[in-house]
Design a protein around this motif. Sequence first.
Motif, PDB file in Angstrom:
ATOM      1  N   VAL A 128       5.154  74.063  58.070  1.00  0.00           N
ATOM      2  CA  VAL A 128       5.017  73.231  56.880  1.00  0.00           C
ATOM      3  C   VAL A 128       4.662  71.812  57.303  1.00  0.00           C
ATOM      4  O   VAL A 128       5.012  71.389  58.405  1.00  0.00           O
ATOM      5  N   MET A 129       3.956  71.073  56.439  1.00  0.00           N
ATOM      6  CA  MET A 129       3.660  69.671  56.764  1.00  0.00           C
ATOM      7  C   MET A 129       4.106  68.728  55.654  1.00  0.00           C
ATOM      8  O   MET A 129       4.020  69.064  54.474  1.00  0.00           O
ATOM      9  N   ASP A 130       4.584  67.554  56.070  1.00  0.00           N
ATOM     10  CA  ASP A 130       4.832  66.449  55.142  1.00  0.00           C
ATOM     11  C   ASP A 130       3.608  65.545  55.250  1.00  0.00           C
ATOM     12  O   ASP A 130       3.389  64.894  56.275  1.00  0.00           O
ATOM     13  N   ILE A 131       2.797  65.531  54.187  1.00  0.00           N
ATOM     14  CA  ILE A 131       1.493  64.856  54.261  1.00  0.00           C
ATOM     15  C   ILE A 131       1.453  63.552  53.459  1.00  0.00           C
ATOM     16  O   ILE A 131       0.404  63.159  52.954  1.00  0.00           O
ATOM     17  N   ALA A 132       2.603  62.869  53.394  1.00  0.00           N
ATOM     18  CA  ALA A 132       2.650  61.611  52.627  1.00  0.00           C
ATOM     19  C   ALA A 132       1.553  60.639  53.069  1.00  0.00           C
ATOM     20  O   ALA A 132       0.986  59.916  52.257  1.00  0.00           O
ATOM     21  N   ARG A 133       1.244  60.617  54.387  1.00  0.00           N
ATOM     22  CA  ARG A 133       0.256  59.651  54.896  1.00  0.00           C
ATOM     23  C   ARG A 133      -0.854  60.373  55.670  1.00  0.00           C
ATOM     24  O   ARG A 133      -1.276  59.933  56.734  1.00  0.00           O
ATOM     25  N   VAL A 134      -1.299  61.496  55.107  1.00  0.00           N
ATOM     26  CA  VAL A 134      -2.257  62.354  55.814  1.00  0.00           C
ATOM     27  C   VAL A 134      -3.624  61.705  55.968  1.00  0.00           C
ATOM     28  O   VAL A 134      -4.355  61.978  56.926  1.00  0.00           O
ATOM     29  N   ALA A 135      -3.998  60.800  55.055  1.00  0.00           N
ATOM     30  CA  ALA A 135      -5.315  60.152  55.162  1.00  0.00           C
ATOM     31  C   ALA A 135      -5.285  59.123  56.293  1.00  0.00           C
ATOM     32  O   ALA A 135      -6.248  59.007  57.064  1.00  0.00           O
ATOM     33  N   GLU A 136      -4.183  58.381  56.389  1.00  0.00           N
ATOM     34  CA  GLU A 136      -4.043  57.435  57.510  1.00  0.00           C
ATOM     35  C   GLU A 136      -4.050  58.213  58.826  1.00  0.00           C
ATOM     36  O   GLU A 136      -4.667  57.797  59.818  1.00  0.00           O
TER      37      GLU A 136
END
Length: 461
Positions: A214-222
């Motif tokens: 699983v991933m926590d993608i809160a800042r996936v663009a950064e």
Amino acid sequence: MRFQTAEPFRIKMVEHVKKTTKEDRINWLKEANYNVFKVKAENVYIDCLTDSGTTAMSKNQWAALMMGDESYASCDSFFKLEKSVHDVFDIPYVQPVHQGRAADYLLAKLYTKPGKIAIGNMHFDTFRGNAEVLGALVEDLVKDEGKNASSPASPFKGNIDLNKCERIIKEKGLDSISVIILTVTCNNNGGQPVSMQNIKDTAEFAKKYNIPFVMDIARVAENAYFIKTREEAYKDRSIESIIRESVSYCETAVMSAKKDGLVNIGGLFLTRNKDVFTMANQLAIVHEGFLTYGGLAGRDLEALAVGLREVCDFDYLDYRIKQVEYLGNQLKLRGVPIIEPTGGHGVYVDAKRFFDHIPQHEFPAQRLVVALYEEAGIRAVELGACAFGSKDPITGKDVWPELETMRIAISRRVYTNDHMDCIANALGYIYENRKSYKGLKLVYQGPIVSLRHFTAGFELI
Ligand code: F0G
């Protein structure tokens, strides 16, 4: 291009900020028991407590907001959001939630088990809290360099150490592990990125042992920006394609949309697993709202649908990451010790080196937060002895964290580099006079130790 180096936006609306006197700030600190969470925001000149929900929205987001419909079930706004999620992440099942920690709750409920361990690079507090409340265990297995605030600069300090994962499986048995979670970027150690190679290796590792990934993608663009600029194989790839590939390896992704969703409220629980989605829907109905709004107004869904697309803009990310780096460089020029390189959403000052005469049980990072507010009206946040300190469940003794930092979180599209200079000057001044500061004594904490930094009270020593 050569001369177009300023912010890639025009400022269309402003919020006035108040300038205050040091005398006032000393009083307000006293009233707040030296906990800046309790200082009124109107008395803060530059607010760097968090980068969460503090984004300045674009004119397209404000326009979209007006299109938000308030129908309870199957509203248009949801389908616009769903389309954005499909385009940006290519993940089929979408459950909106009111913010990231609600997605953390679903994640903890559906992927952890009492007594079993959720392993990850570094779990964010709200997942950790939800997992612990449910009786699950958590382990942070980031590479050693990511746990040491004075380790030399290196490109991907957020990477998980798969040897440590291997070891924990050998020691405790495969059956003791419930899930692997990668948080990108890794908030707790400096907004440090995770490489695509590490994401791929983790997915392979998870597959080999049949552990959900699983991933926590809160800042996936950064994180995608760092992959593009630091990982050779990705230098010619678009941000969109890097984001899509990053999340292609995981079964489920949770997102606090208050970061890279470029909105002030909202979150997402995204999955490829239909059974997990069905269960998430049921839990969301009880805790969040109907499937298609998850505790958000139609307006919020619309703003997020636009924000998810906007955040993929390379020029925006380039400005964003370089502003954080600019602040880091200004601090380094003044001798201030920071985690290097600077990460995605803020600069993390190493309080152990900054106040090397204040022992950890006297909260050096919190002392620095207090000093920065007192001197300049700038609010940062402690990520150290108060936020991450704990008690040994058997001996009852204090356990102090390895990282003792003050995070200066930078809001998205909000402050200019003049504000960054102001922060650097204030901290430079405190650093020059650092020996004149003494530590703090903790005089109050709430019943749940892992949440104490929100309400703790201190006295000056
Ligand atoms: N995951 C990560 C990586 C986060 O940084 C946060 C929040 C959450 C989940 C929870 O999301 O606030 O929307 O409920 N981080 C904020 C911060 C609070 O200041 O770093 P939320």
